[in-house]
Design an enzyme around this catalytic site. Structure first.
Site, mmCIF file in Angstrom:
data_model
loop_
_atom_site.group_PDB
_atom_site.id
_atom_site.type_symbol
_atom_site.label_atom_id
_atom_site.label_comp_id
_atom_site.label_asym_id
_atom_site.label_seq_id
_atom_site.Cartn_x
_atom_site.Cartn_y
_atom_site.Cartn_z
ATOM 1 C CB SER A 332 41.979 122.085 -49.259
ATOM 2 O OG SER A 332 40.686 122.558 -49.040
ATOM 3 C CG HIS A 448 39.303 126.275 -45.961
ATOM 4 N ND1 HIS A 448 38.058 126.496 -46.500
ATOM 5 C CD2 HIS A 448 40.103 125.905 -47.002
ATOM 6 C CE1 HIS A 448 38.094 126.257 -47.802
ATOM 7 N NE2 HIS A 448 39.319 125.904 -48.126
#
Length: 513
Positions: A332, A448
């Site tokens: 990410s 997340h």
């Protein structure tokens, strides 16, 4: 997983505007599909309004809207009037559309007198039966007529897509305009009820999918640009997976999609992951599934979250297909780091470094100056010069200077951990004086962590692209989804604001020497 957001948004990254040709074809298709439906309403409408929708034309259009709301005739007539109204809107220029939406927001809001009357009846209700009737009447009075109008588009082919795109336009127009903000809120509530995750279908997208759908993937990819058809084909190869959510009223339009690489080991570099010359791996030998991109495909659905459900369904599906995969993780970006870093550097300057770090960076800058024949004082105490970290990052190609990037690695990774964990949480608590639970400042982190992942590993110079260097000094992070810990991690973060991190992340957060 490179994702999130918009969008201060909690959701994954929003799509760029995309190729004009694709949008133009979509609008032409919509006008064509609604032409025959609208034909029966055309005689009563008269001449179409001018594209900028002056006041006198808006008054005639207002009468058309009132006819839609009165629902004269049957279902066919209602669909015809809605189709004609939609075609009228699509034919307006930007100023005309703004005038149209202002008229809709202003003239078709709730009727205050009807609300007052319904409230008085509710308060006067003497028994449960009367109170129940009064409650239902009050709910009807509180629903703006414009919501009933917007609902009529649900019956038209691609009518739901029309409303999604309408909200995307409204979101831009509504900034600083309370009337339009109220209309946008109404439309968001309507779409949220229609796009409940229970209505969505997850589908795998492959190279054999329709070309029109593949073209949309190229347009909507918002994290790592797809450079062309060959690049897309590589991303859909046998060791890759792409999954998307679809809505039954938008069967050819992905709402959100995630790209997954089936590899050995947890990936730490996005250029290596996307390298077109890399050999294709046997997916049955993979032990890790790396979510490297998740993109919202519809700007008009911003704030309506279903990305977390998509990830969980993908994990369930891959677990069944590839029992050898034990590691589910992302690669990410850290999109907010550089903005936070620049603000912090302006405030704290060289105090962000230990003396030893400042000396080593200054020594390398002095060597560079000497090699270039310059006579400059690059020491940490050089008068009114910019902080040494700012000077180091201003060096063109700093990440290609092995010694300089080696000296920057420790302090920048420590600051990144501080941004992702301690610093951003405490700052958010200060900002939210209402007592609401703190949350991560970084939108991808929040996404997340909310889903139950933990911060697993920070990767130095994992994205050397211009975008990666600009937004996070090239750093990326792995968020890991451990199936047995997802629920506990979610509760710890959502309930207590606790960010779950690995020991490696915690070690990086300690001051260097």
């Amino acid at each position: 997983m490179s994702d999130a957001p918009n969008t201060a948004t909690l959701d994954p990254v929003q799509p760029p505007a995309g190729p004009p040709g694709l949008l133009d074809r979509a609008l032409d298709n919509l006008r064509t599909r609604w032409r025959e439906i609208a034909a029966s309403a055309r005689g009563a409408v008269g001449a179409p309004p001018r594209t900028h929708l002056p006041k006198e034309d808006a008054e005639r259009l207002k009468e058309q809207i009132e006819a839609c709301l009165e629902a004269r005739g049957g279902e066919v007539s209602a669909r015809a009037r809605a189709a004609q109204l939609g075609r009228t809107y699509l034919a307006l220029d930007p100023q005309g559309r703004r005038n149209f939406l202002l008229m809709l927001a202003r003239d078709f809001d709730v009727e205050r007198a009807a609300v007052d009357e319904a409230m008085a009846t509710f308060q006067a209700a003497a028994d449960p039966v009367a109170r129940g009737h009064a409650e239902r009447a009050l709910r009807r009075a509180l629903e703006p007529p414009r919501v009933r109008l917007l609902t009529q588009f649900n019956a038209l082919p691609e009518g739901v897509k029309f409303l999604v795109d309408l909200r995307a336009e409204l979101m831009e127009m509504a900034r600083g305009e309370p009337l339009l903000q109220a209309l946008e809120d109404d439309l968001k509530s309507l779409l949220r009820s229609w796009f409940d995750v229970g209505f969505l279908e997850m589908r795998r997208i492959t190279w054999d999918s329709p070309a029109s759908l593949l073209e949309k993937l190229i347009k909507y990819e918002a994290v790592h640009e797809i450079s062309g058809w060959q690049d897309l084909k590589d991303r859909l190869d046998s060791d890759r997976r792409c999954f998307a959510f679809f809505h039954p009223r938008m069967p050819h339009e992905p709402l959100i999609f995630v790209e997954v690489a089936l590899v050995q080991g947890m990936s730490d570099n996005v250029q290596a992951l996307l390298d077109p010359s890399a050999p294709v791996c046997d997916p049955k030998s993979a032990d890790s599934a790396i979510f490297y991109s998740i993109s919202n495909a519809q700007v008009g659905l911003a704030g309506i979250s279903f990305g977390n459900f998509l990830i969980k369904r993908v994990v369930d599906g891959l677990t069944g297909e590839f029992p050898n995969i034990k590691c589910f993780a992302t690669l990410s970006p850290i999109p907010g780091f550089r903005r936070w870093f620049d603000r912090t550097l302006d405030r704290d300057g060289d105090a962000l470094l230990t003396n030893a770090e400042a000396e080593r960076i200054a020594e390398r800058l002095a060597q560079r100056d000497s090699e270039a024949g310059a006579i400059l004082d690059s020491g940490p105490d050089s008068g009114d010069e910019a902080p040494i970290l700012a000077r180091a990052l201003a060096v063109p190609g700093w990440h290609e200077d092995e010694e300089l990037q080696k000296q920057l690695r420790g302090p920048l990774m420590r600051l990144a951990v501080h941004y992702l964990t301690t610093a951003q949480t405490s700052e958010r608590r200060v900002e939210r004086a209402d007592g609401a639970q703190a949350r991560a400042l970084d939108p991808v982190a929040h996404f997340h962590l909310t889903n139950g992942a933990r911060m697993e590993r920070l990767n130095w110079l994992a994205d050397r692209s211009r975008k990666g260097l600009k937004q996070s000094c090239g750093m990326m992070i792995n968020y890991r989804y451990r199936l047995g810990e997802i629920d506990a991690n979610h509760e710890a973060y959502s309930g207590d604001g606790k960010i779950i991190t690995s020991s490696a992340i915690r070690s990086l957060g300690k001051a260097g020497g």
